[in-house]
Design a protein around this motif. Structure first.
Motif, PDB file in Angstrom:
ATOM      1  N   GLU A 181       1.072  -1.151   0.105  1.00 17.44           N
ATOM      2  CA  GLU A 181       0.025  -0.198   0.111  1.00 17.44           C
ATOM      3  C   GLU A 181       0.762   1.392   0.290  1.00 17.44           C
ATOM      4  OE1 GLU A 181      -3.994  -2.109   2.385  1.00 17.44           O
ATOM      5  OE2 GLU A 181      -2.133  -0.996   3.266  1.00 17.44           O
ATOM      6  N   ILE A 186      -5.941   3.864  -6.573  1.00 17.79           N
ATOM      7  CA  ILE A 186      -6.620   3.895  -5.193  1.00 17.79           C
ATOM      8  C   ILE A 186      -7.655   4.225  -5.411  1.00 17.79           C
ATOM      9  CG2 ILE A 186      -6.337   5.771  -3.464  1.00 17.79           C
ATOM     10  CD1 ILE A 186      -3.271   6.561  -3.697  1.00 17.79           C
ATOM     11  N   GLU A 187      -8.320   4.423  -5.770  1.00 14.89           N
ATOM     12  CA  GLU A 187     -10.078   4.512  -5.659  1.00 14.89           C
ATOM     13  C   GLU A 187     -10.251   3.059  -5.906  1.00 14.89           C
ATOM     14  OE1 GLU A 187     -12.094   7.646  -8.310  1.00 14.89           O
ATOM     15  OE2 GLU A 187     -10.361   9.535  -6.993  1.00 14.89           O
ATOM     16  N   GLU A 199      -8.767   0.280  -5.897  1.00 13.15           N
ATOM     17  CA  GLU A 199      -8.477  -0.868  -4.346  1.00 13.15           C
ATOM     18  C   GLU A 199      -8.599   0.326  -3.558  1.00 13.15           C
ATOM     19  OE1 GLU A 199      -6.113  -3.086  -3.964  1.00 13.15           O
ATOM     20  OE2 GLU A 199      -6.578  -3.485  -5.624  1.00 13.15           O
ATOM     21  N   GLU A 200      -9.653   1.409  -3.276  1.00 11.77           N
ATOM     22  CA  GLU A 200     -10.815   1.379  -1.972  1.00 11.77           C
ATOM     23  C   GLU A 200     -12.346   0.997  -1.786  1.00 11.77           C
ATOM     24  OE1 GLU A 200     -11.532   2.807   0.885  1.00 11.77           O
ATOM     25  OE2 GLU A 200     -10.297   3.196   0.923  1.00 11.77           O
ATOM     26  N   ARG A 201     -12.380   0.641  -4.035  1.00 12.15           N
ATOM     27  CA  ARG A 201     -13.661   0.470  -3.770  1.00 12.15           C
ATOM     28  C   ARG A 201     -13.935  -1.477  -3.660  1.00 12.15           C
ATOM     29  NH1 ARG A 201     -13.824   2.153  -9.285  1.00 12.15           N
ATOM     30  NH2 ARG A 201     -13.558   4.159  -9.389  1.00 12.15           N
ATOM     31  N   LYS A 214     -12.092  -2.599  -1.902  1.00 14.98           N
ATOM     32  CA  LYS A 214     -12.275  -2.791  -0.566  1.00 14.98           C
ATOM     33  C   LYS A 214     -13.093  -2.265   0.446  1.00 14.98           C
ATOM     34  CE  LYS A 214      -9.621  -0.871   3.755  1.00 14.98           C
ATOM     35  NZ  LYS A 214      -8.278  -0.376   3.793  1.00 14.98           N
ATOM     36  N   VAL A 215     -14.296  -1.766  -0.554  1.00 11.88           N
ATOM     37  CA  VAL A 215     -15.379  -1.370   0.241  1.00 11.88           C
ATOM     38  C   VAL A 215     -16.352  -2.904   0.065  1.00 11.88           C
ATOM     39  CG1 VAL A 215     -17.623   0.236  -0.057  1.00 11.88           C
ATOM     40  CG2 VAL A 215     -15.362   1.345   0.631  1.00 11.88           C
TER      41      VAL A 215
END
Length: 191
Positions: free
Chosen positions: A104, A120-121, A123-125, A127-128
């Motif tokens: 990360e 990052i976006e 990966e964040e999606r 992750k969510v």
């Protein structure tokens, strides 16, 4: 498509090339299953390795009542859940909140800011989504992962879960409804 019975027979007779063939054929599937539970590629690869080690140790006890892929799925799920339980125990004991992983940190140091932002976006999606999936009741989560992530047909999902196709359909409807609700609530919390 490999002939599982022939491959299994070769493996139980000590043919290491047959085991290697079995691993190569199933490696991506196992990692994908593990990843759907732990949400981290490095951990998923480590767990997959444990799955194949366990498989090698106990393959002589395999009774062929189900397919090898079903057995591998169960091993993958069990090892992933063991990993999650162990991680939770370690987090409680160590007092660490959520340390940033090396991968990360490296991702954050990408020179092209737009690429870093997109990465990052995404990966964040993911992750969510994985966090929301993780909040589903166990049977709903299992049905969803098998049908959507592993892309099994509903009959295969039913066989793997030891239930009927109509039960799988019901679990999927409830899982998707609950997942939508969780994601909408999470979006509202963010904004």
């Amino acid at each position: 498509m490999i002939n599982e019975k022939l491959l299994l027979e070769r493996i139980t007779n000590g043919d290491t090339s047959a085991f290697r063939q079995l691993v190569e054929y199933n490696h991506k599937k196992v990692i994908h299953i593990c990843l759907s539970y732990v949400g981290n590629t490095t951990d998923a690869e480590d767990i997959a390795q444990e799955v194949f080690i366990e498989m090698y140790r106990s393959i002589k006890n395999f009774r062929s009542e189900s397919s090898i892929s079903t057995w591998l799925y169960r091993l993958s799920v069990n090892k992933s859940l063991d990993f999650i339980r162990q991680s939770k125990r370690q987090k409680r004991g160590s007092g660490k909140v959520n340390p940033m992983e090396k991968s990360e940190i490296e991702r954050l140091n990408i020179s092209n800011k737009q690429m870093a932002s997109d990465s990052i976006e995404e990966e964040e999606r993911k992750k969510v989504l994985y966090q929301a999936i993780d909040k589903l009741p166990y049977r709903q989560k299992e049905a969803l992962l098998l049908s959507q992530i592993k892309e099994l047909k509903q009959q295969e999902v039913a066989d793997t879960m030891n239930t009927t196709v109509s039960s799988v359909e019901s679990l999927l409807v409830r899982a998707k409804r609950k997942l939508k609700e969780l994601l909408i609530n999470q979006k509202e919390e963010i904004f």
